[in-house]
Design a protein around this motif. Structure first.
Motif, PDB file in Angstrom:
ATOM      1  N   GLU A  73      15.234  73.701  26.013  1.00 57.81           N
ATOM      2  CA  GLU A  73      14.701  74.706  26.934  1.00 57.81           C
ATOM      3  C   GLU A  73      13.894  74.081  28.060  1.00 57.81           C
ATOM      4  OE1 GLU A  73      12.521  77.689  24.906  1.00 57.81           O
ATOM      5  OE2 GLU A  73      14.230  78.420  23.724  1.00 57.81           O
ATOM      6  N   TRP A  76      15.381  73.461  31.566  1.00 56.25           N
ATOM      7  CA  TRP A  76      15.605  74.571  32.497  1.00 56.25           C
ATOM      8  C   TRP A  76      14.274  74.927  33.142  1.00 56.25           C
ATOM      9  CZ3 TRP A  76      20.559  76.057  33.401  1.00 56.25           C
ATOM     10  CH2 TRP A  76      21.520  75.606  32.487  1.00 56.25           C
ATOM     11  N   THR A  80      16.688  80.218  33.997  1.00 55.27           N
ATOM     12  CA  THR A  80      17.070  80.243  32.588  1.00 55.27           C
ATOM     13  C   THR A  80      18.560  79.960  32.458  1.00 55.27           C
ATOM     14  OG1 THR A  80      17.646  82.598  32.567  1.00 55.27           O
ATOM     15  CG2 THR A  80      15.312  82.007  32.191  1.00 55.27           C
ATOM     16  N   HIS A  82      20.703  81.751  31.011  1.00 52.52           N
ATOM     17  CA  HIS A  82      21.409  83.012  31.260  1.00 52.52           C
ATOM     18  C   HIS A  82      21.554  83.262  32.758  1.00 52.52           C
ATOM     19  CE1 HIS A  82      22.800  87.103  30.737  1.00 52.52           C
ATOM     20  NE2 HIS A  82      21.844  87.522  31.539  1.00 52.52           N
ATOM     21  N   GLU A  83      20.498  83.014  33.513  1.00 49.70           N
ATOM     22  CA  GLU A  83      20.576  83.187  34.964  1.00 49.70           C
ATOM     23  C   GLU A  83      21.624  82.258  35.572  1.00 49.70           C
ATOM     24  OE1 GLU A  83      15.940  84.487  35.934  1.00 49.70           O
ATOM     25  OE2 GLU A  83      16.521  82.361  35.844  1.00 49.70           O
ATOM     26  N   ASP A  85      24.288  80.979  33.980  1.00 49.67           N
ATOM     27  CA  ASP A  85      25.618  81.423  33.569  1.00 49.67           C
ATOM     28  C   ASP A  85      26.103  82.587  34.426  1.00 49.67           C
ATOM     29  OD1 ASP A  85      25.718  79.509  31.612  1.00 49.67           O
ATOM     30  OD2 ASP A  85      25.163  80.852  29.972  1.00 49.67           O
ATOM     31  N   GLU A  86      25.199  83.478  34.782  1.00 45.67           N
ATOM     32  CA  GLU A  86      25.583  84.610  35.630  1.00 45.67           C
ATOM     33  C   GLU A  86      26.001  84.143  37.023  1.00 45.67           C
ATOM     34  OE1 GLU A  86      22.329  87.443  35.534  1.00 45.67           O
ATOM     35  OE2 GLU A  86      23.475  88.678  34.142  1.00 45.67           O
TER      36      GLU A  86
END
Length: 521
Positions: A73, A76, A80, A82-83, A85-86
């Motif tokens: 973690e 990053w 994040t 997730h951000e 990947d989007e």
């Protein structure tokens, strides 16, 4: 005295040096600058790795190390996972493979850290900023068909039993008297379809004037626009596809360096870009730059190609190359400044460009700009077996030392004037799924030329086939295979031409190399 000298600290050079050291050899890795890792750690973080199952050995190990790094973690710091990947979406096959534990989208500094650790763990001796003394008769000393020693510009001499030229330039190959070619062969030479001169289409669909003063041929041509097509389709010439820098931009204001107007800025160099917008004002920033997201709000930025400016690079001396590199740097930074500031660029594009800056935490000491120019193609050895378009498409080559995995891909080679418009020439792109063997015979020279040299980067390949082979994961695969072959030659006391392939194949498989495409298709 070394067992193996690896000249060129590219991704292939790192893999070769690490592998040779792991086999217990006394190894020296010579970098011609202070940079380690070639393009992989110089901005090419959006890796062309469309079939990751075909990548084995140290190459797979590297991408697994990248995967492990981003599992933490703390890695990053600016967004994040997730951000990210989007943002990336499904591009580049999600950028990772959870089953294999591989990630091939990464920041340049991360690649550098991983390479340096791999070299340190393997206890590889590394010499930085040493270049072959190209103008000296002692640059490469051969006796009885073997390289005995090499000499640097500094006057330092290094001796070894076996040598691996893993540079993008192929300087050791050339100085050792190995047969090579540059540019494009004719289609007829190897029975190919996509080699040689290849007329494409008008720039921006037509309407872009090639003249300094539009519609006035008497005003002369814009810089780097040829007066006519280089020749008929399929005919050979000495030109190569465009080079560029793969640089890193950041959208984080706290991690940005400004993109200033270069001191040697020349607006004429960017006139074609302005005219593209005049012809097609709906163009967006994404139509001009390929801004592929890499972690922590950064990009791998591609396609600032300086078409026509690199023809003298491959066979050039250091001064010539440095001049061409400086021109490409000025062109790159000038293009970014132009997109952000020139009033001929639509307001929306200028606003989008101003959101970006050079990443302040990359290429420290280099003002956020990479060291390594992207030499997409230069010298290519001519050996007993030449990888050709048919080798790739028919998925057949003798004595496999690794798999090629990428599509047929060449960037533009030239701009030329025709009927008052700028036309494009030299690009090809075929997106057939490819997975094919690369021959051991294509990484070693002819017997009569040198018996103790291997070439995993400037290998024996036609221009057409090299458009697929020339990818960083494959360079690492071939670098490792070259090191295993070198070590076996030392064990058996044989030349690189007399190494029994059955023995080499067994050791390659033991090292985790993937040699056969069949089970993966």
């Amino acid at each position: 005295m070394y067992n193996v000298i690896v000249y060129g600290a590219t991704s292939a050079g790192v893999a070769a040096a690490v592998q040779a050291a792991r086999l217990g050899r006394k190894v020296l890795l010579i970098a011609n600058t202070y940079h380690i890792g070639g393009m992989t750690s110089s901005g090419l973080g959006a890796t062309d790795i469309n079939n990751r199952k075909g990548i084995g050995g140290i190459s797979r190990e590297f991408y697994r190390n990248v995967y492990k790094y981003y599992q933490d973690e703390l890695s990053w710091s600016r967004q994040t996972p997730h951000e990210y990947d989007e943002l990336l979406g499904t591009r580049f096959w999600l950028g990772r493979d959870e089953e294999l534990g591989m990630r091939w989208m990464f920041e340049p500094k991360v690649a550098s850290q991983i390479y340096v650790k791999m070299l340190k763990d393997a206890e590889v001796e590394v010499v930085l900023n040493e270049r072959l003394a190209l103008g000296s008769d002692d640059a490469v000393v051969k006796r009885g068909g073997r390289i005995v020693s090499i000499m640097m510009e500094s006057g330092k001499k290094y001796e070894a039993d076996l040598f691996i030229d893993s540079g993008y330039e192929g300087d050791l190959m050339a100085m050792a008297g190995i047969s090579y070619t540059t540019g494009r062969e004719s289609n007829s030479q190897y029975g190919e379809l996509t080699n040689g001169i290849l007329d494409n289409r008008p720039l921006e669909g037509g309407g872009v004037s090639p003249y300094v003063v539009k519609e006035d041929p008497e005003s002369g041509l814009l810089p780097y626009v040829l007066s006519e097509c280089p020749g008929p389709n399929g005919v050979s010439d000495s030109r190569v596809q465009a080079y560029c820098y793969r640089f890193t931009l950041s959208s984080d204001p706290e991690n940005q360096l400004p993109i200033d107007k270069p001191e040697n800025y020349d607006p004429k160099i960017h006139e074609l870009l302005a005219r593209r917008f005049e012809v097609n004002p709906k163009l967006t920033l994404d139509d001009i730059l390929t801004l592929t997201p890499i972690p922590n709000r950064k990009t791998d930025t591609n396609h600032v190609d300086f078409v026509g400016a690199n023809y003298d690079y491959a066979d050039g001396d250091y001064a010539t190359r440095e001049r061409i590199e400086a021109q490409h740097r000025a062109f790159t930074l000038g293009t970014l400044w132009f997109l952000a500031n020139d009033e001929r660029i639509p307001v929306g594009v200028r606003e989008d460009m101003r959101k970006w800056g050079l990443a302040a935490d990359e290429f420290l000491g280099k003002d956020g700009f990479p060291e390594q120019i992207y030499i997409r193609e230069g010298r290519r050895m001519v050996s007993d077996y030449v990888m050709t378009e048919m080798s790739v498409k028919k998925r057949t080559a003798p004595e496999s030392v690794g798999l090629g995995t990428y599509y047929f891909d060449s960037h533009y080679v030239s701009h030329y004037a025709k009927d008052g418009q700028v036309h494009l020439e030299g690009t090809f792109w075929e997106d057939d799924e490819l997975l094919y063997p690369i021959s051991y015979q294509s990484i070693r020279p002819k017997r009569e030329e040198c018996s103790n040299l291997l070439l995993p980067v400037t290998l024996s390949s036609s221009h057409a086939a090299y458009g697929s082979i020339r990818m960083e994961p494959v360079y690492m695969v071939l670098g490792q295979s070259a090191a295993i072959a070198a070590s076996l030659c030392l064990d058996l006391g044989v030349s690189v031409q007399d190494l029994p392939y059955e023995v080499l194949r067994e050791k390659l498989l033991e090292a985790g190399q993937i040699l056969d495409a069949g089970p993966l298709l």
